[in-house]
Design a protein around this motif. Structure first.
Motif, mmCIF file in Angstrom:
data_model
loop_
_atom_site.group_PDB
_atom_site.id
_atom_site.type_symbol
_atom_site.label_atom_id
_atom_site.label_comp_id
_atom_site.label_asym_id
_atom_site.label_seq_id
_atom_site.Cartn_x
_atom_site.Cartn_y
_atom_site.Cartn_z
ATOM 1 N N PHE A 97 62.501 -36.293 -7.270
ATOM 2 C CA PHE A 97 63.925 -36.008 -7.073
ATOM 3 C C PHE A 97 64.143 -35.068 -5.891
ATOM 4 N N VAL A 98 63.257 -34.086 -5.737
ATOM 5 C CA VAL A 98 63.357 -33.158 -4.605
ATOM 6 C C VAL A 98 63.114 -33.904 -3.300
ATOM 7 N N MET A 99 62.181 -34.866 -3.306
ATOM 8 C CA MET A 99 61.916 -35.673 -2.102
ATOM 9 C C MET A 99 63.134 -36.488 -1.689
ATOM 10 N N GLU A 100 63.983 -36.821 -2.656
ATOM 11 C CA GLU A 100 65.202 -37.573 -2.361
ATOM 12 C C GLU A 100 66.340 -36.675 -1.887
ATOM 13 N N GLY A 101 66.148 -35.358 -1.954
ATOM 14 C CA GLY A 101 67.175 -34.440 -1.477
ATOM 15 C C GLY A 101 67.946 -33.718 -2.565
ATOM 16 N N GLN A 117 51.736 -29.813 -0.081
ATOM 17 C CA GLN A 117 52.430 -30.556 0.974
ATOM 18 C C GLN A 117 53.898 -30.172 0.916
ATOM 19 N N VAL A 118 54.502 -29.980 2.068
ATOM 20 C CA VAL A 118 55.927 -29.664 2.120
ATOM 21 C C VAL A 118 56.700 -30.961 1.891
ATOM 22 N N ILE A 119 57.508 -30.991 0.842
ATOM 23 C CA ILE A 119 58.279 -32.204 0.543
ATOM 24 C C ILE A 119 59.755 -32.025 0.873
ATOM 25 N N ALA A 120 60.194 -30.767 1.035
ATOM 26 C CA ALA A 120 61.593 -30.500 1.373
ATOM 27 C C ALA A 120 61.733 -29.061 1.863
ATOM 28 N N VAL A 121 62.868 -28.809 2.488
ATOM 29 C CA VAL A 121 63.216 -27.459 2.932
ATOM 30 C C VAL A 121 64.651 -27.212 2.502
ATOM 31 N N GLY A 122 64.916 -26.009 2.025
ATOM 32 C CA GLY A 122 66.267 -25.711 1.575
ATOM 33 C C GLY A 122 66.596 -24.242 1.639
ATOM 34 N N LYS A 123 67.754 -23.905 1.096
ATOM 35 C CA LYS A 123 68.247 -22.537 1.093
ATOM 36 C C LYS A 123 68.114 -21.981 -0.320
#
Length: 157
Positions: A87-91, A119-125
């Motif tokens: 789910f995180v990979m989907e945003g 592995q980095v799968i997403a970046v966020g705040k």
């Protein structure tokens, strides 16, 4: 001061001393026409990061993977469990109950890379601080800004 040195100092200040030594040497820096400040940083045509008005950096997934070689940088990351990773990979946002590990340098409103199996799968705040993420079992921990599947590309390091 040279723009490359400014970028190195920003990286060290935001993500920990020594993080900037993993910055590629052959980067392209785009400056703002009005202010003359650094706007974006690219490497071989791929965006690494964008400097925000408040002095923080909006880093890309690929750049976060490069910086992950530094152990100090990992303290700015969180790791999610296997249930939340797709789910995180989907945003989708990361919830506190899905966080398996949280670095001590995660602060409110900081740019936070999200890891799964190193592995980095997403970046966020980050919405919450590291202590709050560890203590709470409900609520949003990180609001995802950029994720792997939204880009449709693989990371090669």
């Amino acid at each position: 001061m040279e723009n490359f040195v400014k970028l190195q100092q920003s990286l060290d200040a935001l993500f920990g001393k020594g993080t900037s030594k993993f910055l590629p040497k052959d980067i392209e820096i785009e400056l703002s026409r009005k202010t003359g400040r650094i706007r974006t940083v690219s490497h071989k045509g791929k965006l690494l990061c964008t400097l925000r008005i408040n002095g923080s950096l909006a880093i890309s997934i690929g750049f976060a993977q490069i910086l992950l070689k530094n152990k100090i940088f990992k303290e700015n990351c969180i790791e999610v469990n296997k249930d939340a990773a797709p789910f995180v990979m989907e945003g989708r946002s990361v919830f506190c109950k899905h966080v398996t590990w949280c670095g001590k340098n995660v602060k409110v409103s900081s740019d936070t890379p999200i890891l799964f199996e190193n592995q980095v799968i997403a970046v966020g705040k980050a919405i919450l601080s590291a202590k709050m993420i560890s203590d709470l079992k409900m609520g949003v921990a990180v609001k995802v800004r950029d994720s792997l599947k939204s880009r449709k590309e693989k990371i090669v390091v």
